[in-house]
Design an enzyme around this catalytic site. Structure first.
Site, PDB file in Angstrom:
ATOM      1  CE1 TYR A 151      -3.853   2.277   0.375  1.00  0.00           C
ATOM      2  CE2 TYR A 151      -2.724   3.153   2.310  1.00  0.00           C
ATOM      3  CZ  TYR A 151      -3.737   3.237   1.372  1.00  0.00           C
ATOM      4  OH  TYR A 151      -4.633   4.276   1.419  1.00  0.00           O
ATOM      5  N   PRO A 280       2.809   3.115  12.325  1.00  0.00           N
ATOM      6  CG  PRO A 280       1.602   4.700  11.133  1.00  0.00           C
ATOM      7  CD  PRO A 280       1.875   3.237  11.202  1.00  0.00           C
TER       8      PRO A 280
END
Length: 323
Positions: A151, A280
């Site tokens: 992605y 993240p």
């Protein structure tokens, strides 16, 4: 409603039966345009566009953007791609193909038609960022060979293609980077944190937090995001992007869980699991460019947006249990 266009256009929206695409289709129809909604229904669903079935300016076309498309339109919005880890990791090769081949096919179509093309990129191009908040000048910190790379790198390559078509063929492009977005019509099993927490809470299941809950996200309500799309497309040819579209309000995942628990009045408990690879730790957009060039900023606060989203899931979950 204020019109952002001078006249009716025929507009193609790829991924138009998805969460974001269907809201965009609604807005374009409200503005008086004709809309071709293109979707292969891998993650999109006809439920999101059922209310448009008899609309005289709406057309649904089942098609995969990895294959060429021949239609006549005045404008293109390229939103086609699974956007949640659960979906894009299901078939990572196809995910990369959707981003890259899909971009090539849509750019080729725009080149032939000499029309403006909008591309929905993502904050995932920043990876697990070393710069906070993230500005559009930041090149990112992305693992090219990890489980999220299909992605992240697919979207980065798509941006490359858009800007190369712009430089090489003088194509008019509009590129935005979407930060976490939520609202009605999210897929109930897409694995994204807002839908996950709401569905788990409404079902009385444990709310699952990956990591210790201290990682942060910024949540933008879908209506605000679509308004940003429309302003970007209506901007002058000198505005190509990329431009961050998201909400700069930053919340920890733990804070989000507390809000969902309070608003659903559930007996669910919070449980913790290991953080997935390359997830993240921080994510917040710098929206200076959007504010300066588009006069855009989000309006819907998280508490209000969550209430609307919870109301949507309260309505559809009983129907889904019967399927």
């Amino acid at each position: 409603m204020t019109r952002l266009y001078d006249s009716r256009k025929r507009i193609l929206v790829t991924g138009g039966a998805g969460f974001l695409g269907s809201h965009l289709v609604d807005r374009l129809l409200e503005q008086g345009h004709e809309v071709i909604c293109l979707d292969n229904l891998f993650t999109g669903t006809k439920r999101n566009i059922d209310h448009l079935h008899n609309h005289p300016r709406f057309e649904f076309m089942r098609h995969d953007v990895t294959f060429p498309l021949y239609v006549e339109v005045d404008e293109i919005y390229n939103l086609a791609c699974p956007a949640s880890p659960v979906h894009y990791q299901h078939d990572p090769v196809q995910t990369t193909k959707t981003s890259v081949h899909g971009a090539i096919n849509m750019l080729g179509l725009a080149k032939r038609l000499k029309c403006k093309i909008f591309h929905a990129s993502t904050s995932e191009v920043y990876g697990d960022p070393h710069v906070h908040p993230q500005t559009e000048d930041y090149w990112g910190h992305v693992n090219p060979i990890g489980p999220r790379s299909c992605y992240d790198e697919g979207k980065r390559c798509a941006e490359t293609l858009f800007f190369d078509y712009h430089r090489q063929h003088d194509l008019q492009i509009k590129v935005v980077r979407i930060f976490n977005t939520y609202g009605p019509r999210m897929h109930h099993a897409d694995g994204r944190v807002v839908s996950n927490f709401i569905v788990q809470a409404l079902r009385g299941e444990d709310i699952t937090i990956y990591g210790d809950g201290s990682q942060t996200r910024s949540f933008c309500y879908v209506d605000d995001l679509v308004e940003g799309f429309l302003r970007m497309t209506a901007s002058g040819p000198e505005i190509t992007g990329p431009i961050n579209i998201g909400n700069p309000g930053e919340f920890t995942i733990g804070e989000l869980a507390e809000k969902v628990l309070a608003k659903t009045d559930t007996k669910s408990k919070v449980v913790y699991h290991d953080l997935p690879q390359d997830d993240p730790k921080q994510r917040r957009p710098d929206i200076t460019r959007a504010n300066t060039h588009l006069d855009w900023e989000p309006k819907v606060p998280l508490d209000e947006g969550l209430e609307r989203t919870i109301a949507y899931f309260r309505k559809i979950l009983p129907e889904l249990e019967l399927v």
